[in-house]
Each structure stands twice: as structure tokens, then as C-alpha cells.
Motif scaffolding. Structure first.
Motif, mmCIF file in Angstrom:
data_model
loop_
_atom_site.group_PDB
_atom_site.id
_atom_site.type_symbol
_atom_site.label_atom_id
_atom_site.label_comp_id
_atom_site.label_asym_id
_atom_site.label_seq_id
_atom_site.Cartn_x
_atom_site.Cartn_y
_atom_site.Cartn_z
ATOM 1 N N ASP A 349 0.809 -1.220 0.000
ATOM 2 C CA ASP A 349 0.000 0.000 0.000
ATOM 3 C C ASP A 349 0.840 1.267 0.000
ATOM 4 O O ASP A 349 0.295 2.372 -0.084
ATOM 5 C CB ASP A 349 -0.937 0.002 1.213
ATOM 6 N N SER A 350 2.159 1.126 0.138
ATOM 7 C CA SER A 350 3.048 2.284 0.093
ATOM 8 C C SER A 350 4.342 1.882 -0.584
ATOM 9 O O SER A 350 4.715 0.694 -0.607
ATOM 10 C CB SER A 350 3.343 2.796 1.504
ATOM 11 N N LEU A 351 5.035 2.871 -1.145
ATOM 12 C CA LEU A 351 6.334 2.599 -1.748
ATOM 13 C C LEU A 351 7.332 2.140 -0.696
ATOM 14 O O LEU A 351 8.212 1.317 -0.972
ATOM 15 C CB LEU A 351 6.850 3.849 -2.467
ATOM 16 N N LEU A 358 10.887 -5.780 -1.624
ATOM 17 C CA LEU A 358 11.817 -6.039 -2.730
ATOM 18 C C LEU A 358 13.266 -6.084 -2.272
ATOM 19 O O LEU A 358 14.152 -6.471 -3.042
ATOM 20 C CB LEU A 358 11.676 -4.954 -3.809
ATOM 21 N N ASP A 359 13.522 -5.641 -1.028
ATOM 22 C CA ASP A 359 14.869 -5.551 -0.483
ATOM 23 C C ASP A 359 15.733 -4.584 -1.304
ATOM 24 O O ASP A 359 16.893 -4.848 -1.609
ATOM 25 C CB ASP A 359 15.533 -6.926 -0.432
ATOM 26 N N VAL A 360 15.127 -3.435 -1.670
ATOM 27 C CA VAL A 360 15.876 -2.353 -2.286
ATOM 28 C C VAL A 360 15.859 -1.176 -1.314
ATOM 29 O O VAL A 360 14.951 -1.077 -0.470
ATOM 30 C CB VAL A 360 15.283 -1.937 -3.658
ATOM 31 N N PRO A 361 16.831 -0.271 -1.386
ATOM 32 C CA PRO A 361 16.879 0.848 -0.442
ATOM 33 C C PRO A 361 15.599 1.676 -0.467
ATOM 34 O O PRO A 361 15.205 2.204 -1.516
ATOM 35 C CB PRO A 361 18.086 1.654 -0.922
ATOM 36 N N VAL A 362 14.958 1.802 0.676
ATOM 37 C CA VAL A 362 13.662 2.477 0.764
ATOM 38 C C VAL A 362 13.751 3.917 0.292
ATOM 39 O O VAL A 362 12.976 4.373 -0.563
ATOM 40 C CB VAL A 362 13.113 2.413 2.195
ATOM 41 N N GLU A 366 11.996 5.699 -3.080
ATOM 42 C CA GLU A 366 11.057 6.811 -2.934
ATOM 43 C C GLU A 366 11.534 8.042 -3.695
ATOM 44 O O GLU A 366 10.740 8.729 -4.360
ATOM 45 C CB GLU A 366 10.870 7.134 -1.450
ATOM 46 N N GLN A 367 12.837 8.327 -3.646
ATOM 47 C CA GLN A 367 13.383 9.471 -4.387
ATOM 48 C C GLN A 367 13.292 9.249 -5.894
ATOM 49 O O GLN A 367 12.994 10.176 -6.655
ATOM 50 C CB GLN A 367 14.841 9.695 -3.979
ATOM 51 N N THR A 368 13.543 8.009 -6.324
ATOM 52 C CA THR A 368 13.458 7.688 -7.752
ATOM 53 C C THR A 368 12.048 7.924 -8.282
ATOM 54 O O THR A 368 11.857 8.548 -9.337
ATOM 55 C CB THR A 368 13.866 6.217 -7.995
ATOM 56 N N VAL A 369 11.058 7.443 -7.545
ATOM 57 C CA VAL A 369 9.673 7.611 -7.975
ATOM 58 C C VAL A 369 9.266 9.080 -7.923
ATOM 59 O O VAL A 369 8.579 9.577 -8.829
ATOM 60 C CB VAL A 369 8.733 6.741 -7.110
ATOM 61 N N PRO A 412 -2.981 0.414 -4.675
ATOM 62 C CA PRO A 412 -1.791 -0.330 -4.250
ATOM 63 C C PRO A 412 -0.713 -0.343 -5.334
ATOM 64 O O PRO A 412 -1.014 -0.267 -6.523
ATOM 65 C CB PRO A 412 -2.341 -1.730 -4.004
ATOM 66 N N PHE A 413 0.534 -0.449 -4.872
ATOM 67 C CA PHE A 413 1.678 -0.531 -5.768
ATOM 68 C C PHE A 413 2.035 -2.002 -5.959
ATOM 69 O O PHE A 413 1.953 -2.802 -5.019
ATOM 70 C CB PHE A 413 2.865 0.235 -5.186
#
Length: 492
Positions: A349-351, A358-362, A366-369, A412-413
Motif C-alpha cells: 500500500d506504500s512505496l 523487494l529488499d531495495v533501499p527504501v 522513494e526518491q526515484t519515484v 496499491p503498488f
């Protein structure tokens, strides 16, 4: 003592090219053997698992753009002076022209002329063809037919004809090297189970053992960094280990095709299903394990967008990319038709929560999106058209997204982990219009033929729905020509 067999024509490979060659040679009166490294249950290479899309409007008509599409991929950056020499008759071409890495005009003309008769020939052996469309959302109007039952149906029909006609099949038998006598191919050395040697003596050999999608060594050598992360698209592709190409090179065959490129579509890393394609990525963004974008996800509505995304993913850490989409994917009619994975998407429900799953840097995701959303056009979202390149592009974002650029902001994402799948490698051996293998001087290697994916034809990109068609066409040509040589061995 080495086990030895004697046949008129030996065919290496059990896919559409190999079975077409075997049946054509058998019908011309030759005694034929087919060698296949897989078991009978798993035989057929990629053909067994493919839908076998064919670039024809109908059983009797090529697509309107067929000749243009093949000509566009026939070379890379050739010398225009040498290309001009191909305007003359092929028997006047010099050494360089005959052997250069270009798909020559005679080959292309033969494919165009013989493709429909080949389909009619296969139909005559009990295969029914039906209209179809590609599974992606774009290009749905491209004219296409496919065998009812896919590639497996063609294998079954031709296999039955071959057995009824006396063709001998040797399963779990792998080709190792060609037998050459005074510059003439006279057979093939193989091994059976337990590495037991077997010699197949023959008046002609047809190599139809596929590309090198299943060879990590050849992929690394030719395709480059990240090749270890390319998964063969289906179980049958694991058997395509490039032996036919290697054997031909050992007797002097000329290389052809683009060895550094391959045809691929992104598949769900988690799925064990054959061709678990996820083709909705153009309607979102794709990030790597670091949480950053690295390519233009919407570079075009053509089939080659799938190759481009896979080549880019290949070069990322662990050769993985994550397609990120939001609830607006529901604006795309029938989008589920473009997802062949049998594993549900990762959803949050959130990035923030999606990144953790996904085990990627939160923070990075968020900055990328946020940066991507800021670059999406304002006030133009009504111009979004999923069925074609709509020109809805980002501004001030690197890399840019050329089409379908809408903010990722509505939960949802969802996400799919994508890896490149190896469908067809482009590099192989050079053949002429009679499917005869040419040496590095452009001369015919006597009694040696090749057809299908192990012959190099494509450069830079793949024209959709042509691989099975050319495999069948030149397999049939190879078998018929080889049988003719058997009955009239003085001919070249």
C-alpha cells in the motif's frame, strides 16, 4: 569398438528445422537419421515450448512488411561498395562478398518465396493453422498465424510422418564433431548415454541443433558481462548449447549474425513456467537492486522494446530489474493478457513497504519515484493510449521515458522481479540459399548443411514471428538438397 551407423543423411537436432529437414530428405528417398541430445519426452528444443507465431496474414500470404522487416535486420554497418556487388548474380560474387557477415539477397529472396509453400507442406502433414495475435498490448493488429497446438503440434505431426517413413531417431545422443575426409563431410561423431562413442557415417549432414541459449560459456564469450543472469526461456532452450555452431567452425565455417545480441523478453524471476513473460513494464518504471532507474521503459511500441529492456537488465547488479506499477494499470484494457507469469505480483500500500518487500533501499526508491513523477507531463494524461506509442514522455528526467509516462502515485503498488530470458541467439554459421554451409572464403563445405537458429541471419534486432518460419523453410530446403546430393553426388 566404436558403434557405427551408416545413413544417407544425418540430421542433428529435433526442432522444427531438424524435423523439416528429416522429412524432406526422407520424402526424396534418402535414408535418414535424427540425433537428439534430449530424451524423447523432452525433445524438440525451443519449438516444443513456443507458440510458434508466424509472420503471415494467412496460410497463403506473408505479412505486408515481411520483406522489409527481414531486410532491415540483414546487416549491421556493411561496406556499401560490397553491398552494391550483391546486385549482380551470386555466382559472380568475390570471396569477400560471399563470406562477409551479411544476410545475402539470395537467402532473403528464397525465404520470401518458399515460406508459404513450406507452411502449405506442413499443413499437408496434418497441422492446422489459426489466426492469432501477440500477447503484448501494443502491436495487437500485426497479422499473424500460429499452428493450433503451437510448436509441439508441428513436432508431433512431422515426427509421425518421419517415423512412418522409416527415419531412425537416436535420443540422448549428442553431436561432438564432424567427420571430414579430404575436405568433404562424411559423417558425425557423437556420444550416447554414459559418454559412449557413436559414429554416424553419412553422405550429407544437416546441422539444426539451435543456438547457444543454454551455454553459459558461449553466452559469456559473445554476449558479455551479466550473461550468467540470462535464463533460457523454456526447458527446451537449456539443450541448445551451441555444439552445432562449434563443430561447423572447426571445419572452417564462416560466422554470420550478430553474436553480441539475442532475442529476449523479460520474465518473472520467481516463476518456473515456460515463457513467464511480464510485458506490462512500459506502463510503469523499472528499477535495479539499488532502487534507481536505468533505461527508457517506454522506448517504443515495437517488439524490440523487449530486447532493449532485457539487454539493459542484463547489465544491472545480479541481472535483475523490478517493474514498478500502481493501480492505474487497470486503465489498460486486458493488461492481464500481457502477463504470463503464474506468480502474483508483489503488492504493498506504500512505496516504503514495497521497497522493503523487494529488499531495495527504501529512501532511494522513494526518491526515484518522486523524481520520475515530477518529470511526467502535467495536464496531458488524457492523451495516454496504451495500444500504441503515445508520445507521453518525461521532461528533465534521466533516463527519459519516451511513452506512457504517468506518475506512480496511486496505491496499491505492485512489482515484478524481471530477468532476461534467452529465446534466440543471433550469431551462428553462414549458409547460402540452398542451406549449404559456407567456409570463411565463401565456398560451400561439401555435404554440410545448416538450418534454424544456429544459422546467423539477424543483426541488432529480431523481426517478430520469423524464427520458426525460417527454421521450417530452410530445414525443408536443406533436407531436399541433401537428398538430391545423395542421388547425384557430383553436384555442388
Amino acid at each position: 569398438m566404436i558403434e557405427t551407423h551408416d545413413f544417407d543423411v544425418v540430421v542433428l537436432g529435433h526442432g522444427i528445422a531438424g524435423l523439416s529437414a528429416a522429412v524432406a530428405a526422407m520424402e526424396a528417398g534418402a535414408r535418414v537419421a535424427v540425433l537428439e541430445r534430449a530424451s524423447e519426452a523432452e525433445s524438440g528444443g525451443c519449438t516444443r515450448y513456443t507458440e510458434a507465431f508466424l509472420r503471415l496474414k494467412s496460410e497463403t500470404e506473408l505479412s505486408d512488411d515481411f520483406d522489409e522487416a527481414m531486410a532491415e535486420v540483414a546487416s549491421a554497418n556493411p561496406d556499401p561498395g560490397l553491398i552494391a556487388e550483391m546486385d549482380s548474380a551470386s555466382d559472380t560474387w568475390g570471396n569477400v562478398v560471399r563470406s562477409m557477415s551479411v544476410t545475402d539477397t539470395d537467402y532473403l529472396a528464397t525465404l520470401s518465396r518458399e515460406a508459404v509453400p513450406t507452411i502449405q507442406w506442413i499443413k499437408g502433414h496434418g497441422v492446422r493453422f489459426i489466426p492469432t495475435m501477440l500477447p503484448q498490448i501494443t502491436l495487437a493488429s500485426m497479422p499473424m498465424i500460429t499452428p493450433s497446438g503451437g510448436g509441439a503440434a508441428m513436432l508431433e505431426a512431422l515426427g509421425n510422418v518421419a517415423r512412418d517413413g522409416g527415419v531412425a531417431f537416436f535420443y540422448e545422443t549428442t553431436g561432438r564433431r564432424l567427420i571430414e575426409t579430404a575436405g568433404v563431410i562424411s559423417g558425425l561423431h557423437a556420444v550416447g548415454r554414459g559418454n559412449s562413442p557413436i559414429d554416424f557415417l553419412a553422405k550429407a549432414v544437416v546441422l539444426a541443433s539451435g543456438g547457444f541459449e543454454g551455454s553459459p560459456e558461449m553466452l559469456a564469450r559473445y554476449v558479455g558481462p551479466g550473461a550468467a543472469g540470462i535464463r533460457p526461456v523454456a526447458r527446451g532452450a537449456h539443450y541448445n548449447r551451441g555444439e552445432g555452431i562449434r563443430m561447423a567452425f572447426e571445419v572452417g565455417a564462416s560466422p554470420a549474425g550478430d553474436f553480441g545480441a539475442y532475442h529476449s523478453t523479460p520474465v518473472d524471476e520467481r516463476s518456473a513456467r515456460a515463457e513467464a513473460k511480464v510485458l506490462i513494464f512500459p506502463f510503469g518504471i523499472v528499477v535495479n537492486r539499488l532502487g534507481t532507474r536505468f533505461c527508457d521503459e517506454g522506448s517504443g511500441a515495437d517488439y524490440n522494446n523487449y530486447d532493449r529492456i532485457c539487454w539493459a537488465i542484463q547489465k544491472q547488479p545480479n541481472s535483475v530489474g523490478y517493474a514498478i506499477l500502481d493501480a492505474k494499470i487497470n486503465d489498460v484494457p486486458n493488461y492481464v493478457r500481457a502477463v504470463l507469469s503464474d506468480v502474483p505480483p508483489i503488492q504493498a500500500d506504500s512505496l516504503h513497504d514495497l521497497a522493503r518487500k523487494l529488499d531495495v533501499p527504501v529512501g532511494v526508491l522513494e526518491q526515484t519515484v518522486q523524481a520520475f513523477n515530477k518529470g511526467c507531463p502535467v495536464g496531458q494524461l488524457a492523451s495516454f493510449v496504451p495500444s500504441k506509442a503515445d508520445g507521453l514522455s518525461t521532461v528533465g528526467v534521466m533516463p527519459a521515458k519516451s511513452n506512457w509516462a504517468r506518475p506512480i502515485d496511486t496505491p496499491p503498488f505492485i512489482a515484478y522481479p524481471l530477468i532476461p530470458s534467452g529465446i534466440i541467439t543471433f550469431g551462428g554459421v553462414k549458409t547460402n540459399a540452398s542451406a549449404q554451409v559456407l567456409n570463411s572464403d565463401g565456398d560451400v563445405i561439401p555435404n554440410l548443411y545448416a538450418a534454424g537458429a544456429m544459422t546467423g541471419v539477424y543483426y541488432r534486432r529480431y523481426p517478430a514471428a520469423t524464427s520458426v518460419l525460417r527454421g521450417a523453410t530452410f530445414g525443408r530446403i536443406a533436407g531436399a538438397h541433401a537428398a538430391k546430393r545423395v542421388s547425384s553426388p557430383v553436384q555442388v
